[in-house]
Enzyme design. Structure first.
Site, mmCIF file in Angstrom:
data_model
loop_
_atom_site.group_PDB
_atom_site.id
_atom_site.type_symbol
_atom_site.label_atom_id
_atom_site.label_comp_id
_atom_site.label_asym_id
_atom_site.label_seq_id
_atom_site.Cartn_x
_atom_site.Cartn_y
_atom_site.Cartn_z
ATOM 1 N N GLU A 43 90.438 53.913 5.546
ATOM 2 C CA GLU A 43 89.124 53.382 5.903
ATOM 3 C C GLU A 43 88.686 53.961 7.246
ATOM 4 O OE1 GLU A 43 87.084 48.953 6.203
ATOM 5 O OE2 GLU A 43 89.174 49.177 6.790
ATOM 6 N N LYS A 114 82.111 49.105 0.331
ATOM 7 C CA LYS A 114 82.955 47.919 0.500
ATOM 8 C C LYS A 114 82.172 46.637 0.244
ATOM 9 C CE LYS A 114 85.969 45.913 4.103
ATOM 10 N NZ LYS A 114 86.427 46.137 5.493
ATOM 11 N N CYS A 155 90.168 48.053 2.038
ATOM 12 C CA CYS A 155 90.711 47.148 3.055
ATOM 13 C C CYS A 155 90.635 45.668 2.670
ATOM 14 C CB CYS A 155 90.019 47.419 4.389
ATOM 15 S SG CYS A 155 90.912 46.745 5.825
#
Length: 283
Positions: A43, A114, A155
């Protein structure tokens, strides 16, 4: 045979985009030389800056992003698939935390923004409000490599099992969760979360990570991981320094794991009943 070698590239991205590109490219070349055909970065590969204003000064819109352009050329030069864990790119007046899958032809084969924003207050005093800077995505993304079906995530998504379960229902054999986990949460939960997603879905999980103390003051955990469908760690960088780790991915192991424990096939729908206990008044 549909086996292939995958690599996680571990970084310590700072504020200088050009420096981050240089380190990342060097490690990708090393991983390719070691036989990796699929290489994942963490990330925020392009930049890690906590200040919203400073971040906006250092990033561009996707079409002009220098990291994306450079790694596209590198994928073509090396003839490999590169999954950029994510880049910070401009998105209107906010930022997208967006991952990219680059093909050996150098083009973008898939992109994913995300979904889950890291809005937390940690016990050590750290406070994060990603939603103040980033625009969340709204859909999960699945695509096909030559060897296996791939699911994209980033993440904090790893704490939301529904994404990974739905990907597994759609035949995904390789799950991913490239990250910049804080040191505190990483020490507590990193390994167990990665292994849990692998075990419950009978799938590989590949998660490259940021590691160490960054220019903006944050500390990330490192420990990039590759976990097999039985929950065994088959590749790990057991530290927080930049580097890479490789492992052989055998998609057949996904089929075997799902035959042993057919949790997806055995799933049932259900409703929720809440039974409230009423305490009678005592007179």
């Amino acid at each position: 045979m549909n086996e292939f070698t995958a690599a996680c590239v571990q970084l310590r991205s700072g504020k200088n985009v050009a420096d981050n590109i240089e380190l990342c490219s060097d490690l990708i070349r090393q991983a390719a030389a070691a036989g990796a055909r699929f290489i994942q970065t963490p990330e925020m590969t392009n930049v890690l800056v906590r200040s919203r204003d400073e971040l906006l000064e250092r990033i561009t819109f996707e079409d002009d992003d220098p990291t994306l352009l450079h790694l596209g050329k590198l994928a073509k030069d090396l003839g490999v698939w590169i999954q950029i864990g994510s880049l910070a790119v401009r998105f209107g007046d906010k930022v997208a935390n967006r991952g990219f899958l680059l093909s050996p032809e150098g083009g973008v084969a898939a992109r994913y923004s995300k979904i889950h924003m890291f809005d937390v207050d940690l016990p050590n005093g750290e406070s994060w409000r990603e939603s103040a800077t980033y625009e969340p995505g709204t859909k999960t993304v699945i695509t096909d490599l030559p060897w296996a079906r791939l699911g994209l995530a980033i993440c904090y998504d790893v704490r939301f099992p529904a994404i990974f379960r739905e990907q597994a229902r759609q035949g995904v054999e390789v799950l991913t969760a490239p990250a910049a986990f804080t040191r505190q949460t990483g020490e507590a939960h990193w390994h167990v979360l990665q292994r849990a997603r692998a075990i419950e879905n009978g799938a590989y999980v590949i998660s490259a990570a940021q590691g160490g103390r960054h220019e903006d003051g944050r500390e990330t955990y490192g420990h990039s991981l590759i976990v097999d469908p039985w929950g065994v760690v088959v590749g790990e960088l057991d530290h927080d320094e930049p580097g890479f780790v490789t492992a052989v991915i055998k998609p057949e192991e996904t089929r075997k794991a799902r035959q042993r424990i057919p949790a997806i096939a055995n799933e049932r729908t259900f409703s929720v009943e809440i039974v409230r206990q009423v305490q009678e008044a005592m007179n």
